[in-house]
Write a protein that holds these residues in place. Structure first.
Motif, PDB file in Angstrom:
ATOM      1  N   GLY A 104      -7.486  -2.628 -18.334  1.00  0.00           N
ATOM      2  CA  GLY A 104      -6.553  -1.887 -19.175  1.00  0.00           C
ATOM      3  C   GLY A 104      -5.537  -2.759 -19.871  1.00  0.00           C
ATOM      4  N   GLY A 105      -5.167  -3.866 -19.246  1.00  0.00           N
ATOM      5  CA  GLY A 105      -4.153  -4.746 -19.814  1.00  0.00           C
ATOM      6  C   GLY A 105      -4.684  -5.848 -20.701  1.00  0.00           C
ATOM      7  N   ALA A 106      -5.986  -6.137 -20.630  1.00  0.00           N
ATOM      8  CA  ALA A 106      -6.495  -7.315 -21.330  1.00  0.00           C
ATOM      9  C   ALA A 106      -7.721  -7.077 -22.211  1.00  0.00           C
ATOM     10  CB  ALA A 106      -6.827  -8.412 -20.315  1.00  0.00           C
ATOM     11  N   TYR A 107      -8.361  -5.935 -22.086  1.00  0.00           N
ATOM     12  CA  TYR A 107      -9.639  -5.731 -22.773  1.00  0.00           C
ATOM     13  C   TYR A 107      -9.669  -4.424 -23.561  1.00  0.00           C
ATOM     14  CZ  TYR A 107     -11.032  -9.536 -19.749  1.00  0.00           C
ATOM     15  OH  TYR A 107     -11.099 -10.747 -19.107  1.00  0.00           O
ATOM     16  N   GLU A 108     -10.627  -4.346 -24.478  1.00  0.00           N
ATOM     17  CA  GLU A 108     -10.787  -3.137 -25.292  1.00  0.00           C
ATOM     18  C   GLU A 108     -11.585  -2.052 -24.576  1.00  0.00           C
ATOM     19  OE1 GLU A 108     -11.093  -4.140 -29.803  1.00  0.00           O
ATOM     20  OE2 GLU A 108     -12.168  -5.736 -28.710  1.00  0.00           O
ATOM     21  N   LEU A 109     -12.368  -2.440 -23.599  1.00  0.00           N
ATOM     22  CA  LEU A 109     -13.125  -1.501 -22.784  1.00  0.00           C
ATOM     23  C   LEU A 109     -13.598  -2.210 -21.533  1.00  0.00           C
ATOM     24  CD1 LEU A 109     -16.798  -0.995 -23.925  1.00  0.00           C
ATOM     25  CD2 LEU A 109     -15.380  -2.778 -24.878  1.00  0.00           C
ATOM     26  N   GLY A 110     -14.007  -1.436 -20.561  1.00  0.00           N
ATOM     27  CA  GLY A 110     -14.627  -1.971 -19.359  1.00  0.00           C
ATOM     28  C   GLY A 110     -16.103  -1.638 -19.383  1.00  0.00           C
ATOM     29  N   VAL A 111     -16.915  -2.524 -18.813  1.00  0.00           N
ATOM     30  CA  VAL A 111     -18.359  -2.307 -18.738  1.00  0.00           C
ATOM     31  C   VAL A 111     -18.826  -2.788 -17.369  1.00  0.00           C
ATOM     32  CG1 VAL A 111     -20.616  -2.768 -19.814  1.00  0.00           C
ATOM     33  CG2 VAL A 111     -18.553  -2.779 -21.232  1.00  0.00           C
ATOM     34  N   ARG A 125     -14.345   7.824 -10.846  1.00  0.00           N
ATOM     35  CA  ARG A 125     -13.232   6.987 -11.313  1.00  0.00           C
ATOM     36  C   ARG A 125     -13.058   7.069 -12.832  1.00  0.00           C
ATOM     37  NH1 ARG A 125     -10.912   4.163  -7.718  1.00  0.00           N
ATOM     38  NH2 ARG A 125      -9.954   2.790  -9.259  1.00  0.00           N
ATOM     39  N   GLY A 126     -13.900   7.822 -13.511  1.00  0.00           N
ATOM     40  CA  GLY A 126     -13.769   7.977 -14.962  1.00  0.00           C
ATOM     41  C   GLY A 126     -14.681   7.090 -15.778  1.00  0.00           C
ATOM     42  N   TRP A 127     -15.531   6.306 -15.126  1.00  0.00           N
ATOM     43  CA  TRP A 127     -16.510   5.500 -15.847  1.00  0.00           C
ATOM     44  C   TRP A 127     -17.589   6.436 -16.377  1.00  0.00           C
ATOM     45  CZ3 TRP A 127     -16.498   0.075 -16.431  1.00  0.00           C
ATOM     46  CH2 TRP A 127     -15.434  -0.563 -15.796  1.00  0.00           C
ATOM     47  N   GLN A 128     -18.047   6.162 -17.586  1.00  0.00           N
ATOM     48  CA  GLN A 128     -19.014   7.042 -18.238  1.00  0.00           C
ATOM     49  C   GLN A 128     -20.320   6.303 -18.512  1.00  0.00           C
ATOM     50  OE1 GLN A 128     -17.179   8.881 -21.691  1.00  0.00           O
ATOM     51  NE2 GLN A 128     -15.189   8.787 -20.684  1.00  0.00           N
ATOM     52  N   PHE A 153     -22.361   1.528 -17.393  1.00  0.00           N
ATOM     53  CA  PHE A 153     -21.225   2.438 -17.485  1.00  0.00           C
ATOM     54  C   PHE A 153     -20.082   1.754 -18.218  1.00  0.00           C
ATOM     55  CE2 PHE A 153     -23.717   4.540 -14.443  1.00  0.00           C
ATOM     56  CZ  PHE A 153     -23.255   5.831 -14.293  1.00  0.00           C
ATOM     57  N   VAL A 154     -19.297   2.554 -18.911  1.00  0.00           N
ATOM     58  CA  VAL A 154     -18.135   2.025 -19.618  1.00  0.00           C
ATOM     59  C   VAL A 154     -16.886   2.782 -19.201  1.00  0.00           C
ATOM     60  CG1 VAL A 154     -19.461   1.231 -21.607  1.00  0.00           C
ATOM     61  CG2 VAL A 154     -18.447   3.508 -21.644  1.00  0.00           C
ATOM     62  N   LEU A 155     -15.784   2.060 -19.252  1.00  0.00           N
ATOM     63  CA  LEU A 155     -14.460   2.644 -19.064  1.00  0.00           C
ATOM     64  C   LEU A 155     -13.778   2.525 -20.418  1.00  0.00           C
ATOM     65  CD1 LEU A 155     -12.476   3.866 -16.990  1.00  0.00           C
ATOM     66  CD2 LEU A 155     -11.600   1.544 -16.661  1.00  0.00           C
TER      67      LEU A 155
END
Length: 177
Positions: A104-111, A125-128, A153-155
């Motif tokens: 959340g603090g350093a990236y545009e999305l999580g994968v 946890r909200g990952w899609q 999955f992406v956040l």
């Protein structure tokens, strides 16, 4: 007593890294290749100790994902594991809280690439799940990766995403997702 530490690979003692590698070998029952471990290095690690014993690990590293004509800075989650006997106690959630904070603090999305056993955990946890075409940008060009359907999955974060569109990851040795 439970202790959680986050630190960049370069700031972690080699013996602790070796212990994390051994832990993951145990957690994944020997199915942790040298490339898998290499993928977990060079970013931020979350390390969890219980009563002085390393019981969990997760890391997040930077990767590039191409989506709708843009190269996105992604926090890619690697090597998430909790020692047998410590699962179901919230340890995995503590590790993911730490790496999700970094994302959340350093990236545009999580994968991340999820094992079948972990899909429910990540969904809660909200990952899609990514529903669109998945591919990898290889030295020979873009190659589809249909075997990964349903496992990536992406956040969502700052980048606008269309989960039904194509997503292409950067190249690396071993498993690309």
């Amino acid at each position: 007593m439970i202790e959680l530490m986050t630190a960049h690979t370069s700031d972690i003692d080699r013996d602790v890294l070796y212990g994390a590698r051994e832990l993951l070998g145990e957690v994944f029952e020997g199915d942790m290749s040298p490339e898998d471990w290499e993928h977990a290095l060079g970013g931020v690690h979350a390390l969890l100790w219980e009563d002085g014993r390393l019981t969990g690990h997760a890391s997040v590293v930077q990767r590039r994902m191409v989506h709708r004509g843009r190269a996105l800075r992604a926090g890619y989650v690697e090597a998430v594991g909790v020692r047998a006997g410590h699962r179901g106690l919230g340890h995995g959630a503590m590790l993911m809280d730490a790496v999700e904070r970094v994302i959340g603090g350093a990236y545009e999305l999580g994968v991340l690439g999820a094992s079948d056993e972990a899909v429910g955990f990540y969904r809660r946890r909200g990952w899609q799940p990514w529903r669109g075409l998945l591919s990898v940008l290889t030295p020979e060009g873009v190659r589809p990766t249909p075997d990964e359907d349903g496992a990536v999955f992406v956040l969502p974060g700052a980048a606008p995403l269309d989960l039904a569109a194509a997503l292409t990851c950067d190249w690396r040795d071993g498993d690309v997702w």
